[in-house]
Design an enzyme around this catalytic site. Structure first.
Site, PDB file in Angstrom:
ATOM      1  N   GLU A  53       4.243  -4.975   7.270  1.00 36.18           N
ATOM      2  CA  GLU A  53       3.221  -3.854   7.756  1.00 36.18           C
ATOM      3  C   GLU A  53       3.583  -3.624   9.281  1.00 36.18           C
ATOM      4  OE1 GLU A  53       1.980  -6.418   6.230  1.00 36.18           O
ATOM      5  OE2 GLU A  53       0.651  -5.711   4.589  1.00 36.18           O
ATOM      6  N   GLY A 106       0.456  -5.244   0.391  1.00 33.70           N
ATOM      7  CA  GLY A 106      -0.730  -5.188  -0.445  1.00 33.70           C
ATOM      8  C   GLY A 106      -0.507  -6.092  -1.740  1.00 33.70           C
ATOM      9  N   ALA A 148       0.847  -1.251  -0.079  1.00 34.09           N
ATOM     10  CA  ALA A 148      -0.050   0.193   0.002  1.00 34.09           C
ATOM     11  C   ALA A 148       0.933   1.086  -0.017  1.00 34.09           C
ATOM     12  CB  ALA A 148      -0.994   0.167   1.348  1.00 34.09           C
ATOM     13  N   GLU A 208      -0.809  -9.492  -0.865  1.00 37.20           N
ATOM     14  CA  GLU A 208      -2.168  -9.729  -0.880  1.00 37.20           C
ATOM     15  C   GLU A 208      -2.933  -9.579  -2.152  1.00 37.20           C
ATOM     16  OE1 GLU A 208      -2.267  -6.714   2.124  1.00 37.20           O
ATOM     17  OE2 GLU A 208      -3.205  -8.051   3.573  1.00 37.20           O
TER      18      GLU A 208
HETATM   19  N1  COA Z   1       4.743   3.224  -0.593  1.00 37.57           N
HETATM   20  C1  COA Z   1       5.088   4.125  -1.099  1.00 37.57           C
HETATM   21  N2  COA Z   1       6.271   4.571  -1.731  1.00 37.57           N
HETATM   22  C2  COA Z   1       7.109   3.241  -1.777  1.00 37.57           C
HETATM   23  C3  COA Z   1       6.677   2.033  -1.263  1.00 37.57           C
HETATM   24  C4  COA Z   1       5.397   2.078  -0.843  1.00 37.57           C
HETATM   25  N3  COA Z   1       4.950   0.943  -0.248  1.00 37.57           N
HETATM   26  N4  COA Z   1       7.618   1.265  -1.510  1.00 37.57           N
HETATM   27  C5  COA Z   1       8.693   1.976  -2.461  1.00 37.57           C
HETATM   28  N5  COA Z   1       8.414   3.106  -2.292  1.00 37.57           N
HETATM   29  C6  COA Z   1       9.109   4.406  -2.987  1.00 37.57           C
HETATM   30  C7  COA Z   1      10.350   4.871  -2.298  1.00 37.57           C
HETATM   31  O1  COA Z   1       9.842   5.763  -0.990  1.00 37.57           O
HETATM   32  C8  COA Z   1      11.284   5.185  -3.085  1.00 37.57           C
HETATM   33  O2  COA Z   1      10.731   6.510  -3.394  1.00 37.57           O
HETATM   34  P1  COA Z   1      11.664   7.774  -3.661  1.00 37.57           P
HETATM   35  O3  COA Z   1      12.653   7.323  -5.118  1.00 37.57           O
HETATM   36  O4  COA Z   1      10.864   8.924  -3.801  1.00 37.57           O
HETATM   37  O5  COA Z   1      12.523   7.894  -2.511  1.00 37.57           O
HETATM   38  C9  COA Z   1      10.902   4.358  -4.211  1.00 37.57           C
HETATM   39  O6  COA Z   1       9.741   3.691  -4.256  1.00 37.57           O
HETATM   40  C10 COA Z   1      12.065   3.174  -4.279  1.00 37.57           C
HETATM   41  O7  COA Z   1      12.062   2.596  -3.207  1.00 37.57           O
HETATM   42  P2  COA Z   1      13.488   2.491  -2.395  1.00 37.57           P
HETATM   43  O8  COA Z   1      12.948   2.243  -1.068  1.00 37.57           O
HETATM   44  O9  COA Z   1      14.460   3.336  -2.776  1.00 37.57           O
HETATM   45  O10 COA Z   1      14.052   1.081  -3.044  1.00 37.57           O
HETATM   46  P3  COA Z   1      14.972  -0.018  -2.628  1.00 37.57           P
HETATM   47  O11 COA Z   1      15.187  -0.990  -3.421  1.00 37.57           O
HETATM   48  O12 COA Z   1      16.002   0.648  -1.758  1.00 37.57           O
HETATM   49  O13 COA Z   1      13.867  -0.801  -1.311  1.00 37.57           O
HETATM   50  C11 COA Z   1      12.062  -1.999  -0.820  1.00 37.57           C
HETATM   51  C12 COA Z   1      12.759  -1.435  -1.943  1.00 37.57           C
HETATM   52  C13 COA Z   1      10.813  -2.818  -1.391  1.00 37.57           C
HETATM   53  C14 COA Z   1      12.666  -3.045   0.031  1.00 37.57           C
HETATM   54  C15 COA Z   1      11.648  -0.759  -0.093  1.00 37.57           C
HETATM   55  O14 COA Z   1      11.034   0.087  -0.797  1.00 37.57           O
HETATM   56  C16 COA Z   1      10.338  -0.831   1.022  1.00 37.57           C
HETATM   57  O15 COA Z   1      10.551  -1.481   2.081  1.00 37.57           O
HETATM   58  N6  COA Z   1       9.025  -0.486   0.679  1.00 37.57           N
HETATM   59  C17 COA Z   1       7.982  -0.517   1.572  1.00 37.57           C
HETATM   60  C18 COA Z   1       7.467  -2.035   1.774  1.00 37.57           C
HETATM   61  C19 COA Z   1       6.513  -2.011   2.658  1.00 37.57           C
HETATM   62  O16 COA Z   1       6.305  -1.782   3.931  1.00 37.57           O
HETATM   63  N7  COA Z   1       5.134  -2.237   2.154  1.00 37.57           N
HETATM   64  C20 COA Z   1       3.846  -2.610   3.005  1.00 37.57           C
HETATM   65  C21 COA Z   1       3.250  -1.180   2.998  1.00 37.57           C
HETATM   66  S1  COA Z   1       1.868  -1.310   4.192  1.00 37.57           S
END
Ligand code: COA
Length: 259
Positions: free
Chosen positions: A133, A110, A65, A113
């Protein structure tokens, strides 16, 4: 219909839905959820669509999400968001056509999911799955507390949710989450082959089986088995059944009409 946050293409009976916000790893904002809800309804109504493939643009399937969008949600807004998410997942799960998730990269929160609401999950070797989450102080809100437990068992589901562990495609296959793992470059062609195989089967049978298997998870065994009796017998009133059985006896390929 055209969509802001997804790409949608129907070709040779296959509807390809590609979530298209690669800059934020295809995070599910309310706009994406609304587009997904509309596209699931469009694909369900379209008689040319036999199977749906879900995938993501860029290096993620869906990284969850949209965290930025959720930052200032009140509890009321969070309730509307979880209801919207549930509406999307239910809509794909309840489609009469098979839905195949082709997981090209991160499928988190999500995203996982959305996979769980699909009939099958196929993964590239680059895929990563998880329910992160609790890292954010929240909990899964688009169905994982129930669907993940149905798929991998309640103990493994609890462990994945409480630890936020991210698992790779092979581990996801080992625990029964993923059906097959493919080389990244082959993912879409292999999933398309699976879609074509499923399309060659009787669509009335698939629709009835999907509905009864999903419904059966939430009700008592006796009632679920009664649904199977009703589904099985109802198919004997379809043209598909006549065509399928005649084709076998006449040693030819069946030409099903979904009637
Ligand atoms: N919501 C909003 N933005 C997100 C996102 C999410 N769930 N997941 C990634 N992004 C964005 C990051 O903020 C980043 O934006 P920016 O370039 O403006 O800073 C961009 O996507 C790239 O992500 P980044 O974190 O730089 O990539 P990474 O390869 O270092 O890490 C993940 C990848 C997936 C491990 C990491 O992005 C992450 O942990 N995301 C969140 C996952 C999460 O908690 N999901 C559940 C949400 S309820």
């Amino acid at each position: 219909m055209s969509y802001k946050t997804i790409k949608y293409e129907v070709k040779d009976g296959i509807a390809a839905v590609t979530i298209n916000r690669p800059d934020v790893l295809n995070a599910l904002s309310p706009d994406v959820l609304n587009d997904l809800l509309s596209v699931s309804e469009e694909a369900e109504k379209d008689k040319n669509v036999k199977v749906v493939i879900l995938t993501g643009e860029g290096r993620a399937f869906v990284a969850g999400a949209d965290i930025a969008a959720m930052k200032n949600f009140t509890t009321q807004e969070a309730l509307a968001f979880t209801k919207l998410g549930h509406g999307v997942m239910n809509s794909f799960e309840r489609m009469s056509k098979a839905v195949l998730a082709a997981v090209n990269g991160f499928a988190l929160g999500g995203g996982m999911e959305l996979c769980l609401a699909s009939d099958f999950i196929y993964a590239s070797k680059k895929a990563k799955f998880g329910q992160p989450e609790m890292n954010l102080g929240i909990m899964p809100g688009f169905g994982a507390t129930q669907r993940l437990a149905h798929v991998v068992g309640i103990n493994k589901a609890r462990e994945l949710i409480y630890t936020c562990d991210m698992i790779d495609a092979e581990e996801a296959k080992r625990i029964g989450l993923v059906a097959e793992v493919y080389e990244a470059e082959e993912l879409i062609s292999k999933v398309t082959e699976k879609a074509k195989l499923i399309m060659s089967k009787g669509p009335c049978g698939i629709a009835a089986t999907k509905r009864i298997m999903n419904k059966g998870l939430g009700i008592a065994m006796d009632s679920a088995l009664e649904l199977e009796q009703q589904g099985f017998s109802a198919l004997f009133g379809t043209e598909d059944k006549l065509e399928g059985i005649s084709a076998f006896l006449e040693k030819r390929k069946a030409d099903f009409k979904n009637k």
